[in-house]
Design a protein around this motif. Structure first.
Motif, PDB file in Angstrom:
ATOM      1  N   UNK A  14       0.833  -1.205   0.000  1.00 60.75           N
ATOM      2  CA  UNK A  14       0.000   0.000   0.000  1.00 60.75           C
ATOM      3  C   UNK A  14       0.867   1.254   0.000  1.00 60.75           C
ATOM      4  N   UNK A  15       1.994   1.219   0.696  1.00 60.37           N
ATOM      5  CA  UNK A  15       2.900   2.370   0.727  1.00 60.37           C
ATOM      6  C   UNK A  15       3.456   2.661  -0.658  1.00 60.37           C
ATOM      7  N   UNK A  16       3.818   1.616  -1.373  1.00 62.65           N
ATOM      8  CA  UNK A  16       4.305   1.804  -2.741  1.00 62.65           C
ATOM      9  C   UNK A  16       3.207   2.399  -3.621  1.00 62.65           C
ATOM     10  N   UNK A  17       2.000   1.893  -3.459  1.00 64.28           N
ATOM     11  CA  UNK A  17       0.890   2.406  -4.264  1.00 64.28           C
ATOM     12  C   UNK A  17       0.639   3.883  -3.987  1.00 64.28           C
ATOM     13  N   UNK A  59      20.628   1.718   7.933  1.00 59.73           N
ATOM     14  CA  UNK A  59      19.418   2.387   7.465  1.00 59.73           C
ATOM     15  C   UNK A  59      18.996   1.742   6.154  1.00 59.73           C
ATOM     16  N   UNK A  60      17.703   1.408   6.060  1.00 61.64           N
ATOM     17  CA  UNK A  60      17.138   0.831   4.853  1.00 61.64           C
ATOM     18  C   UNK A  60      16.059   1.772   4.316  1.00 61.64           C
ATOM     19  N   UNK A  61      15.793   1.660   3.027  1.00 61.87           N
ATOM     20  CA  UNK A  61      14.636   2.332   2.453  1.00 61.87           C
ATOM     21  C   UNK A  61      13.771   1.296   1.764  1.00 61.87           C
ATOM     22  N   UNK A  62      12.485   1.652   1.569  1.00 58.95           N
ATOM     23  CA  UNK A  62      11.581   0.751   0.872  1.00 58.95           C
ATOM     24  C   UNK A  62      11.758   0.921  -0.631  1.00 58.95           C
ATOM     25  N   UNK A  63      12.184  -0.142  -1.281  1.00 57.39           N
ATOM     26  CA  UNK A  63      12.366  -0.120  -2.730  1.00 57.39           C
ATOM     27  C   UNK A  63      11.235  -0.829  -3.442  1.00 57.39           C
TER      28      UNK A  63
END
Length: 535
Positions: free
Chosen positions: A454-457, A470-474
Motif C-alpha cells: 500500500x505504501x508503494x501504491x 538504514x534501509x529504504x523501501x524499494x
C-alpha cells in the motif's frame, strides 16, 4: 440496559464511584475514555467496577469499548477489569497498557477486536450524529482489513465487523456504529449542573464525543472529576462537556493528572517549563537511532512521534535546541511542545494547542503530516511492519495505522535485534559487543500493521532506521542505504538478513557525529523540500 433514577431534565446526581457503577447491568456496552499513564483515566470508576464484579459476580458479559491503551502496565486502567466473565467482548484501539487484559485476549477469554485509534475516536462522533459508522481508507491492506483478519485478535472472535465498500471507484473500509449503554469520562471540575472542565488535564481526547454518543443512544454518562464547583461559577470557555450530556458525577479528590505527576502545569498549558529541565538522554543505542531519524526532518515539517524508541526524537531535538524549526504533534490531540516519553506518552511539555483527539486524526488521515517516526517489533524483507501482535502478545495498533498510512514520509525506528543487544556508540563509531537474542527483521511478519504494498501504491517515502544500518523501501523490498561507522555491512547486517535485501549502489556511512557524546550542531539538519503524497 443501565437505568437511572432521575429524569433527563434534572441536574446530575453526585454519587460515589461504588454507587455509580451499580447502575451498570449485565450485558451492557460500556465506553471508557482515557489514555495510557493515567491520562484522563477514570481510575476510581474502573476500580469500583472491578471491585463490584469481584464481590458480586456482576455485572457480567459486558462489551467494553475504548479508543487508546488505558493503564500503566502495572495493574491499573483496564486491568482493573481483568476478571473472567466480566467482559464478553472488548473493542479497543490499543491493548499494550493493560497486560493482564491483553493476556486474557490472547488466551481467548473473550471476543477481542483491535481497530485503529483514529477510527475509534471518530466512531464516537458518528454514533453521536446517528450515522451508520466510519467510512475510511484507514486500515486497507493491514490486519484491520477483513481480507486479512478484520481486526479480530483470537479464534473466539468470529463476527466480521469491518466491511470492504466500493464507492466512486475506490475501496474503503466501513467500521459500524454500536449502541452505548454507559460511558465513563473524566475531567477536572464539575459544577452542580454537570458542566465539565479540563483545566488540569494534559489532553481532551474524545470526552465530548463519548458523552454525546452515549447521551444520544439513551445511555448513562458518568463523569469522574477532581473538584465540584458551584452552579454558574465555571467559565463557559473552559467547559469541554456540557451538563446536558452528563447524568452522574463522581468526585475523586485523589485524582492525579497522570500516574507520574500529581499536577504539572506545563502539561496542561498553564505554564511554560524550561526545556533544560527535561531529563537528559544519555548516548546509547537508542539515542543513536533517534539522532539518525531526526536527520530526516525538514525545516517547517509537521511531525508525529510514536511511542517507544521513536519518542526519543523529541528528546534529541530539545537538547539540540531544534524544536522551533518544526512542529511536533501526537495523536492524543497535542500540537507543539515536547512529547513526554515512556508510560505517560500522550502528554507534552509546553503544548501550543490541545485539540479533541478525533480532530487530530481528521488532520492526520487527510495527509496533514509531513513525516512521522514510529517504532517496530518486526519488519519483513518485503518492508511490512508489525507492532500489534507478536510473540504471543497483543499490543494493538493505537494510532500507528492512521499515522503510518497517511504521512508523506514514514521513518520506522528501532534496534536491529532485541534482548541483550550491546551496541555501544562512542568516538564516532559503533561497537557491536553482543547481538540480541531476538530477530526483528524476519521473513514474514506475524501481523501486518503497515503494508509495504500500500505504501508503494501511495508513493510514500519509507525508511527503516536502526543503530547499525538504514534501509529504504524499494520496488521489491528493503534496500540497504547506510551503515554505521565500525560496522561491517556483510557480516553485521546482510548475513543476518538473507539474499532478499538489496544494497544501494551509493551505500554510505552514517554521520560519525551521531556516535559522539557531544551536540550535533545546527549545520547537521536537512533543509531540502519534502514531497507530499495523497492518502
Amino acid at each position: 440496559m443501565a437505568s437511572l433514577t432521575r429524569t433527563r431534565r434534572g441536574r446530575p446526581e453526585f454519587l460515589t464511584a461504588r454507587e455509580a457503577v451499580a447502575l451498570i447491568d449485565d450485558g451492557d456496552t460500556v465506553a471508557i475514555g482515557g489514555s495510557g499513564g493515567g491520562l484522563l483515566e477514570p481510575d476510581a470508576l474502573l476500580k469500583a467496577l472491578g471491585n463490584r464484579f469481584r464481590t458480586e459476580g456482576s455485572p457480567g458479559g459486558l462489551t467494553l469499548v475504548h479508543t487508546t491503551g488505558i493503564g500503566d502496565r502495572e495493574g491499573g486502567g483496564m486491568d482493573h477489569l481483568a476478571h473472567r466473565g466480566l467482559a464478553r467482548r472488548i473493542i479497543a484501539g490499543n491493548w499494550g497498557m493493560a497486560p493482564a487484559t491483553s493476556a486474557m485476549a490472547a488466551a481467548g477469554e473473550f471476543e477481542a477486536y483491535n481497530f485503529p485509534q483514529g477510527v475509534m475516536s471518530q466512531l464516537f462522533r458518528d454514533i453521536a450524529a446517528g450515522r451508520p459508522g466510519v467510512l475510511t481508507h484507514v486500515g486497507i491492506g493491514t490486519f484491520c482489513d477483513p481480507r486479512l483478519e478484520g481486526g479480530r485478535l483470537n479464534d473466539r472472535t468470529t463476527e466480521e465487523l469491518v466491511q470492504v465498500v466500493s464507492l466512486r471507484g475506490r475501496e474503503w473500509l466501513f467500521y459500524p456504529s454500536l449502541d452505548i449503554d454507559v460511558c465513563f469520562i473524566r475531567g477536572t471540575t464539575a459544577d452542580e449542573d454537570g458542566n465539565i472542565t479540563c483545566e488540569q488535564e494534559a489532553a481532551r481526547l474524545e470526552m465530548l464525543a463519548i458523552a454525546q454518543a452515549t447521551r444520544n443512544c439513551g445511555g448513562v454518562v458518568i463523569a469522574q472529576v477532581k473538584y465540584a464547583a458551584q452552579r454558574g461559577s465555571l467559565d463557559p470557555r473552559d467547559v469541554v462537556v456540557p451538563g446536558l450530556c452528563v447524568d452522574v458525577v463522581v468526585v475523586n479528590p485523589a485524582q492525579r493528572q497522570v500516574v507520574t505527576h500529581e499536577y504539572n502545569p506545563a502539561f496542561a498549558g498553564a505554564a511554560k517549563a524550561a526545556l533544560s529541565s527535561l531529563p537528559p538522554f544519555p548516548l546509547d543505542q537508542r539515542k543513536v537511532v533517534a539522532r539518525r531519524a531526526l536527520r530526516e526532518i525538514v525545516d517547517g515539517d509537521i511531525v508525529n512521534l510514536g511511542v517507544g524508541i521513536a519518542d526519543g526524537v523529541a528528546a534529541v531535538a530539545a537538547e539540540e535546541g531544534w524544536v522551533d524549526h518544526f512542529t511536533l504533534t501526537i495523536e492524543q490531540g497535542l500540537v507543539g511542545g515536547v512529547p513526554a516519553r515512556g508510560v505517560i506518552f500522550g502528554v507534552a511539555t509546553n503544548p501550543v494547542a490541545i485539540l479533541e483527539q478525533p480532530a487530530q486524526f481528521d488532520f492526520y488521515d487527510g495527509g496533514g503530516l509531513d513525516i512521522c517516526f514510529l517504532g517496530f517489533a518486526e519488519i519483513d524483507l518485503d518492508g511490512n511492519v508489525n507492532v500489534s501482535k507478536f510473540g504471543g502478545r497483543i499490543v494493538g495498533t493505537g494510532g500507528f495505522v492512521n499515522i503510518s498510512q497517511n504521512a508523506s514520509t514514514v521513518v520506522f525506528c528501532g534496534t536491529f535485534t532485541a534482548g541483550g543487544l550491546q551496541a555501544v556508540p562512542g568516538g564516532g563509531r559503533l561497537d557491536l559487543r553482543a547481538e540480541g537474542r531476538h530477530r526483528k527483521f524476519v521473513d514474514k511478519v506475524e501481523q501486518v500493521t503497515f503494508s509495504a504494498a500500500e505504501a508503494r501504491r501511495r508513493g510514500q517515502r519509507v525508511l527503516y532506521v536502526t543503530e547499525r544500518a538504514v534501509f529504504e523501501l524499494g520496488p521489491d523490498g528493503l534496500v540497504l542505504i547506510e551503515v554505521a561507522p565500525g560496522v561491517d555491512p556483510r557480516e553485521d547486517v546482510l548475513d543476518l538478513l538473507g539474499d532478499r535485501v538489496s544494497v544501494s549502489g551509493s551505500l554510505s556511512v552514517m554521520d560519525s557525529a551521531i556516535f559522539e557524546d557531544r551536540p550535533l550542531g545546527a549545520g547537521w539538519r536537512r533543509r531540502d523540500t519534502a514531497v507530499r503524497v495523497t492518502p
